[in-house]
Structures are given as structure tokens and as C-alpha cells.
Design a protein around this motif. Structure first.
Motif, PDB file in Angstrom:
ATOM      1  N   ASP A   1     -39.973 -18.162  -5.624  1.00  0.00           N
ATOM      2  CA  ASP A   1     -39.434 -19.483  -5.958  1.00  0.00           C
ATOM      3  C   ASP A   1     -39.314 -19.731  -7.453  1.00  0.00           C
ATOM      4  OD1 ASP A   1     -39.262 -20.210  -3.201  1.00  0.00           O
ATOM      5  OD2 ASP A   1     -41.415 -20.518  -3.207  1.00  0.00           O
ATOM      6  N   VAL A   2     -39.182 -18.690  -8.226  1.00  0.00           N
ATOM      7  CA  VAL A   2     -38.958 -18.804  -9.662  1.00  0.00           C
ATOM      8  C   VAL A   2     -37.599 -18.178  -9.962  1.00  0.00           C
ATOM      9  CG1 VAL A   2     -41.410 -18.751 -10.242  1.00  0.00           C
ATOM     10  CG2 VAL A   2     -40.125 -16.607 -10.113  1.00  0.00           C
ATOM     11  N   PRO A   3     -36.991 -18.518 -11.097  1.00  0.00           N
ATOM     12  CA  PRO A   3     -35.718 -17.892 -11.435  1.00  0.00           C
ATOM     13  C   PRO A   3     -35.858 -16.372 -11.422  1.00  0.00           C
ATOM     14  CG  PRO A   3     -36.165 -19.700 -12.927  1.00  0.00           C
ATOM     15  CD  PRO A   3     -37.409 -19.494 -12.116  1.00  0.00           C
TER      16      PRO A   3
ATOM     17  N   ALA B   1     -30.375 -14.411  -0.212  1.00  0.00           N
ATOM     18  CA  ALA B   1     -30.253 -15.554   0.694  1.00  0.00           C
ATOM     19  C   ALA B   1     -31.590 -16.063   1.225  1.00  0.00           C
ATOM     20  CB  ALA B   1     -29.353 -15.178   1.874  1.00  0.00           C
ATOM     21  N   LYS B   2     -32.566 -15.173   1.427  1.00  0.00           N
ATOM     22  CA  LYS B   2     -33.788 -15.588   2.110  1.00  0.00           C
ATOM     23  C   LYS B   2     -35.068 -15.393   1.307  1.00  0.00           C
ATOM     24  CE  LYS B   2     -31.989 -15.504   6.629  1.00  0.00           C
ATOM     25  NZ  LYS B   2     -32.341 -16.165   7.809  1.00  0.00           N
ATOM     26  N   ALA B   3     -35.169 -14.304   0.556  1.00  0.00           N
ATOM     27  CA  ALA B   3     -36.439 -13.990  -0.112  1.00  0.00           C
ATOM     28  C   ALA B   3     -36.604 -14.709  -1.444  1.00  0.00           C
ATOM     29  CB  ALA B   3     -36.564 -12.489  -0.325  1.00  0.00           C
ATOM     30  N   ALA B   4     -35.514 -14.882  -2.191  1.00  0.00           N
ATOM     31  CA  ALA B   4     -35.582 -15.492  -3.512  1.00  0.00           C
ATOM     32  C   ALA B   4     -34.771 -16.776  -3.517  1.00  0.00           C
ATOM     33  CB  ALA B   4     -35.060 -14.521  -4.561  1.00  0.00           C
TER      34      ALA B   4
END
Length: 70
Positions: free
Chosen positions: A3-5, A29-32
Motif C-alpha cells: 500500500d505504498v507507492p 491490479a491486486k497486490a499493489a
């Protein structure tokens, strides 16, 4: 999730990038949740920092500027 850039940079000639079709898109799409673009560098395989150091540096600096890290 991450959840970070974040940013994925790889070499266009690195077989690992293509070993699991769709894996990069799924990661984006899902992990980051805050992933930027997927950058694949021409003229590089697995060792992009040695094969294309200038282009890699430019991508990293631009990413840091965009995310206010620099």
C-alpha cells in the motif's frame, strides 16, 4: 497488499518477466494498491542496473520525484 507507492522496472529481455503470463498485470491490479506503471527497459535482461544504468536511474529519479521521496 503493498500500500505504498511502487513501480516495477524490468528488462524487456528478462525471461522471468514473461514466465507467468498475466502475473505483472495481476500484481498491479491486486497486490499493489498504489503501483505506478510497469516499465520494461529495451536492451536489458535481468541485470538492468548493469546493462542500462542511465535509463534505470532516470526512471528511479522520476518515480521518486513523483512520489515526493526525493
Amino acid at each position: 497488499t503493498i500500500d505504498v507507492p511502487s513501480l516495477f522496472i524490468g528488462g524487456k529481455s528478462d525471461w522471468g518477466t514473461y514466465s507467468a503470463p498475466g502475473a505483472l498485470d495481476l500484481m498491479k491490479a491486486k497486490a499493489a494498491t498504489r503501483m505506478g506503471e510497469i516499465e520494461l527497459i529495451d536492451g536489458a535482461g535481468h541485470w538492468i542496473q548493469q546493462e542500462q544504468p542511465v535509463q534505470l536511474g532516470e526512471l528511479l529519479l522520476a518515480f521518486m520525484k513523483e512520489t515526493s521521496v526525493a
